[in-house]
Scaffold this active site. Structure first.
Site, PDB file in Angstrom:
ATOM      1  CG  PHE A 150      -0.318   0.417   2.429  1.00  0.00           C
ATOM      2  CD1 PHE A 150      -0.054   1.843   2.717  1.00  0.00           C
ATOM      3  CD2 PHE A 150       0.342  -0.238   3.425  1.00  0.00           C
ATOM      4  CE1 PHE A 150       0.537   2.246   3.828  1.00  0.00           C
ATOM      5  CE2 PHE A 150       0.745  -0.132   4.538  1.00  0.00           C
ATOM      6  CZ  PHE A 150       0.916   1.268   4.926  1.00  0.00           C
ATOM      7  CE  LYS A 174      -2.845  -8.572  -4.378  1.00  0.00           C
ATOM      8  NZ  LYS A 174      -3.422  -7.419  -3.388  1.00  0.00           N
ATOM      9  CD  GLU A 177      -5.584  -5.990  -0.196  1.00  0.00           C
ATOM     10  OE1 GLU A 177      -4.704  -5.780  -0.621  1.00  0.00           O
ATOM     11  OE2 GLU A 177      -5.670  -7.100   0.713  1.00  0.00           O
ATOM     12  NE  ARG A 178      -4.599  -2.442   4.232  1.00  0.00           N
ATOM     13  CZ  ARG A 178      -5.702  -3.510   3.997  1.00  0.00           C
ATOM     14  NH1 ARG A 178      -6.832  -3.244   3.536  1.00  0.00           N
ATOM     15  NH2 ARG A 178      -5.309  -4.747   4.647  1.00  0.00           N
ATOM     16  CB  SER A 227       4.999  -7.471   5.629  1.00  0.00           C
ATOM     17  OG  SER A 227       3.848  -8.532   5.138  1.00  0.00           O
ATOM     18  CB  CYS A 282      10.456  -0.515   2.826  1.00  0.00           C
ATOM     19  SG  CYS A 282      11.124   0.063   1.291  1.00  0.00           S
ATOM     20  CD  GLU A 384       8.320  -2.976   8.169  1.00  0.00           C
ATOM     21  OE1 GLU A 384       7.534  -3.986   8.043  1.00  0.00           O
ATOM     22  OE2 GLU A 384       8.988  -2.420   7.452  1.00  0.00           O
TER      23      GLU A 384
HETATM   24  P1  NAD Z   1       1.305  -6.868   2.828  1.00  0.00           P
HETATM   25  O1  NAD Z   1       2.487  -7.827   2.976  1.00  0.00           O
HETATM   26  O2  NAD Z   1       0.215  -6.561   4.042  1.00  0.00           O
HETATM   27  O3  NAD Z   1       0.812  -6.380   1.294  1.00  0.00           O
HETATM   28  C1  NAD Z   1       1.662  -6.730   0.158  1.00  0.00           C
HETATM   29  C2  NAD Z   1       0.768  -7.494  -0.896  1.00  0.00           C
HETATM   30  O4  NAD Z   1       0.620  -8.710  -0.470  1.00  0.00           O
HETATM   31  C3  NAD Z   1      -0.606  -6.715  -0.917  1.00  0.00           C
HETATM   32  O5  NAD Z   1      -0.671  -6.668  -2.436  1.00  0.00           O
HETATM   33  C4  NAD Z   1      -1.540  -7.680  -0.303  1.00  0.00           C
HETATM   34  O6  NAD Z   1      -2.708  -7.751  -0.949  1.00  0.00           O
HETATM   35  C5  NAD Z   1      -0.793  -8.945  -0.366  1.00  0.00           C
HETATM   36  N1  NAD Z   1      -1.029  -9.961   0.648  1.00  0.00           N
HETATM   37  C6  NAD Z   1      -1.491  -9.526   1.812  1.00  0.00           C
HETATM   38  N2  NAD Z   1      -1.887 -10.814   2.634  1.00  0.00           N
HETATM   39  C7  NAD Z   1      -1.414 -11.520   1.710  1.00  0.00           C
HETATM   40  C8  NAD Z   1      -1.443 -12.998   2.237  1.00  0.00           C
HETATM   41  N3  NAD Z   1      -1.801 -13.763   3.398  1.00  0.00           N
HETATM   42  N4  NAD Z   1      -1.141 -14.023   1.067  1.00  0.00           N
HETATM   43  C9  NAD Z   1      -0.858 -13.352  -0.235  1.00  0.00           C
HETATM   44  N5  NAD Z   1      -0.818 -11.898  -0.347  1.00  0.00           N
HETATM   45  C10 NAD Z   1      -1.080 -11.170   0.503  1.00  0.00           C
HETATM   46  O7  NAD Z   1       2.344  -5.110   3.125  1.00  0.00           O
HETATM   47  P2  NAD Z   1       1.658  -3.861   3.065  1.00  0.00           P
HETATM   48  O8  NAD Z   1       1.219  -3.615   4.441  1.00  0.00           O
HETATM   49  O9  NAD Z   1       0.739  -3.507   1.903  1.00  0.00           O
HETATM   50  O10 NAD Z   1       2.942  -2.823   2.919  1.00  0.00           O
HETATM   51  C11 NAD Z   1       4.087  -2.573   4.057  1.00  0.00           C
HETATM   52  C12 NAD Z   1       5.136  -3.414   3.968  1.00  0.00           C
HETATM   53  O11 NAD Z   1       5.755  -3.382   2.787  1.00  0.00           O
HETATM   54  C13 NAD Z   1       6.100  -3.148   5.335  1.00  0.00           C
HETATM   55  O12 NAD Z   1       6.550  -4.343   5.753  1.00  0.00           O
HETATM   56  C14 NAD Z   1       7.256  -2.365   4.125  1.00  0.00           C
HETATM   57  O13 NAD Z   1       8.386  -2.542   4.916  1.00  0.00           O
HETATM   58  C15 NAD Z   1       7.225  -3.410   3.000  1.00  0.00           C
HETATM   59  N6  NAD Z   1       7.833  -2.686   1.896  1.00  0.00           N
HETATM   60  C16 NAD Z   1       8.918  -2.995   1.585  1.00  0.00           C
HETATM   61  C17 NAD Z   1       9.571  -2.576   0.621  1.00  0.00           C
HETATM   62  C18 NAD Z   1      10.866  -2.905   0.136  1.00  0.00           C
HETATM   63  O14 NAD Z   1      11.431  -2.276  -0.827  1.00  0.00           O
HETATM   64  N7  NAD Z   1      11.924  -3.799   0.792  1.00  0.00           N
HETATM   65  C19 NAD Z   1       8.953  -1.441   0.004  1.00  0.00           C
HETATM   66  C20 NAD Z   1       7.735  -0.951   0.317  1.00  0.00           C
HETATM   67  C21 NAD Z   1       7.216  -1.679   1.450  1.00  0.00           C
END
Ligand code: NAD
Length: 499
Positions: A150, A174, A177-178, A227, A282, A384
């Site tokens: 998101f 994909k 969804e937020r 994450s 991140c 985190e």
């Molecule tokens: P998230 O892991 O909740 O979601 C990321 C994606 O995975 C979304 O598209 C979501 O729909 C999907 N998803 C969520 N739950 C899932 C599941 N159980 N099974 C399969 N897919 C699923 O992350 P978020 O809250 O949207 O974003 C924040 C996180 O992203 C933080 O941990 C941040 O550090 C990380 N991030 C990392 C970087 C990097 O470059 N390393 C960059 C940006 C964000």
């Protein structure tokens, strides 16, 4: 009436058929502003089929023609920057100027991908053996997918799709969804730029859609950012299904403050990198490590009033330092971490838990929080938080400071503030982290370098953008050719060598 957001497939907006939806909130007010469809596995399958059909013609379009579409897309995004930034900010909560930064860092990767004809051209060895020439080429993988978080709804989709498309793949996004509206609009802009229908698609959804992409035999590579637990799941499941996977995860980024650092500059860096975008980056700095008690006291004397006086505002306030966090659930999670820190015995110097934004009482606002005397065994250090919470861990000397980020399970970014070139150089060489800043708090590489952390911040062998991206989204082929004039009669049973 609440807006309905479906999917963007085959060059058009289509309605979802799964009858499953997720609410898209306005984090400033807490109101539901849209419902986004959550794709079923059969809707994902349909999108993969459409992408597969479109990919053949796109792969046969020469690279120079392909990048002309990207050039046009780049111009269209620039032209629509203001509207896109407002759209992004109203779903994410980051301020409009910060949203423009999100879009800008995305189109810089489009700009980089415009160099595709150069990145894709192979090598040639004339006369590799008697009458033998050898050459290599990079070919697209076919249908590839991107799953994005998101917190950068414009930048991260563009990190992935620009090199993927320039390389001749069809791409299925994909998004989170937020905040799905900007990704959906990118689909329309690609069409306007001349991209053939079906080459770029957006399928909205949750775990069901992700699992369908991970299991589909016609999806050849999957790029994930989110994450760490989900990144690890995507990496393991996708790899077990024979796909090429890069999966970037969470972070805990430290900023080391050496005793000789310019304290004013360091405090500016910590305020911007720790609290900008409400800490939902991140590469946000979430741990400050002053070296020695004297540096710690000097730092805190300047830092405390700055945290107390952060200007928090609705995302439409261009002067605000940061806006609301993304959801109520995330607001509660951040505040519960602050409670945990207090219980663990860290000293809460600035407490933003009770902050209320006047006129936006139902918005998801969290005031700036600052902890001192945080120790490596505490959860607020190990995990985190992804909010406007900065922890100060006091290091007794330089080696102690170097050990902290190096031994942390995450390895995304780190920074050192110092005037000592020897210390900076030693730090850059020895620290066990993927991206290092020297007097730079958020060392995000520019588009033509690659972005990626170490340890549990990245699963897979490839980073995002830069040279790695063309390797991730293509497969190498090497041709060895001999023509009759160079041929000897008879079969050879010994491995040919250059002896
Ligand atoms: P998230 O892991 O909740 O979601 C990321 C994606 O995975 C979304 O598209 C979501 O729909 C999907 N998803 C969520 N739950 C899932 C599941 N159980 N099974 C399969 N897919 C699923 O992350 P978020 O809250 O949207 O974003 C924040 C996180 O992203 C933080 O941990 C941040 O550090 C990380 N991030 C990392 C970087 C990097 O470059 N390393 C960059 C940006 C964000």
């Amino acid at each position: 009436m609440t807006r309905e957001i479906g999917h963007y497939v085959g060059g058009k907006n289509i309605e979802g058929t799964s009858k499953r939806f997720s609410d898209v909130f306005n984090p400033n007010t807490g109101e539901v502003q849209a419902h986004v469809a959550l794709a079923s596995s059969s809707e994902v399958r349909k999108a993969v089929e459409i992408s597969g059909e479109a990919q053949v013609g796109w792969a046969n379009t020469n690279p120079q023609r392909r990048i002309r579409v990207l050039i046009e897309f780049y111009n269209l995004v620039l032209k629509e920057m203001d509207t896109l930034a407002e759209m992004l900010s109203s779903e994410h909560g980051k301020t409009v100027p910060d949203s423009k930064g999100d879009i800008q860092r995305g189109i810089e990767v489009v700009e980089f991908a415009i160099g595709a004809p150069h990145h894709l051209k192979g090598d040639y060895t004339d006369g590799a053996g008697p009458g033998i020439d050898m050459y290599s080429m990079r070919q697209p993988l076919g249908v590839v997918a991107g799953i994005t978080p998101f917190n950068f709804p414009a930048m991260i989709p563009m990190w992935m799709c620009a090199p993927a498309l320039a390389s001749g793949n069809a791409f299925i996004l994909k998004p989170s969804e937020r905040d799905p509206s900007v990704p959906m609009r990118l689909g329309e802009l690609f069409k306007e730029a001349g991209l053939p229908d079906g080459v770029f698609n957006v399928v909205n959804g949750d775990k069901e859609a992700v699992d369908a992409l991970l299991e589909d035999p016609d999806v050849h590579a999957l790029s994930f950012v989110g994450s760490t637990p989900i990144a690890e799941y995507v990496y393991k499941t996708g790899s077990a299904n024979g796909k090429r996977i890069q999966a970037l995860g969470g972070a805990k980024n430290h900023l080391i403050v050496m005793p000789d650092a310019d304290m004013d500059m360091t405090v500016d860096a910590l305020i911007g990198a720790g609290y900008g975008s409400a800490g939902e980056r991140c590469m946000a700095v979430s741990v400050a490590v002053p070296v020695g008690e004297e540096a710690a006291d000097a730092l805190l004397e300047k830092l405390i009033p700055r945290v107390e006086n952060l200007r928090i505002g609705p995302s439409s306030d261009a002067e605000a330092d940061y806006g609301p966090v993304v959801t109520k659930q995330h607001e509660e999670k951040i505040k519960s971490y602050v409670d945990i820190g207090v219980k663990e015995g860290a000293k809460l110097l600035v407490d933003g838990r009770d902050f209320k934004m006047q006129g936006y009482e139902n918005g998801y606002f969290v005031g700036g929080c600052l902890f001192d005397h945080v120790t490596p065994d505490m959860r607020i250090y190990k995990e985190e938080i992804f909010g406007p919470v900065l922890s100060v861990v006091r290091a007794k000397d330089y080696e102690d400071a170097l050990r902290l980020p190096s031994e942390h399970e995450y390895g995304n970014g780190v920074a050192i503030y110092t005037r000592d070139g020897d210390a900076a150089r030693d730090f850059a060489h020895r620290v066990q982290i993927g991206m290092v800043g020297i007097n730079v708090p958020i060392p995000v590489p520019l588009a033509y370098h690659s972005f990626g952390g170490w340890k549990r911040s990245l699963f897979g062998a490839h980073n995002q953008h830069g040279p790695d991206s063309f390797h991730f989204f293509t497969k190498a082929k090497t041709v060895t050719a001999r023509w009759p004039s160079g041929m000897k009669d008879g079969a050879e049973f010994v491995l040919p060598t250059m002896k």
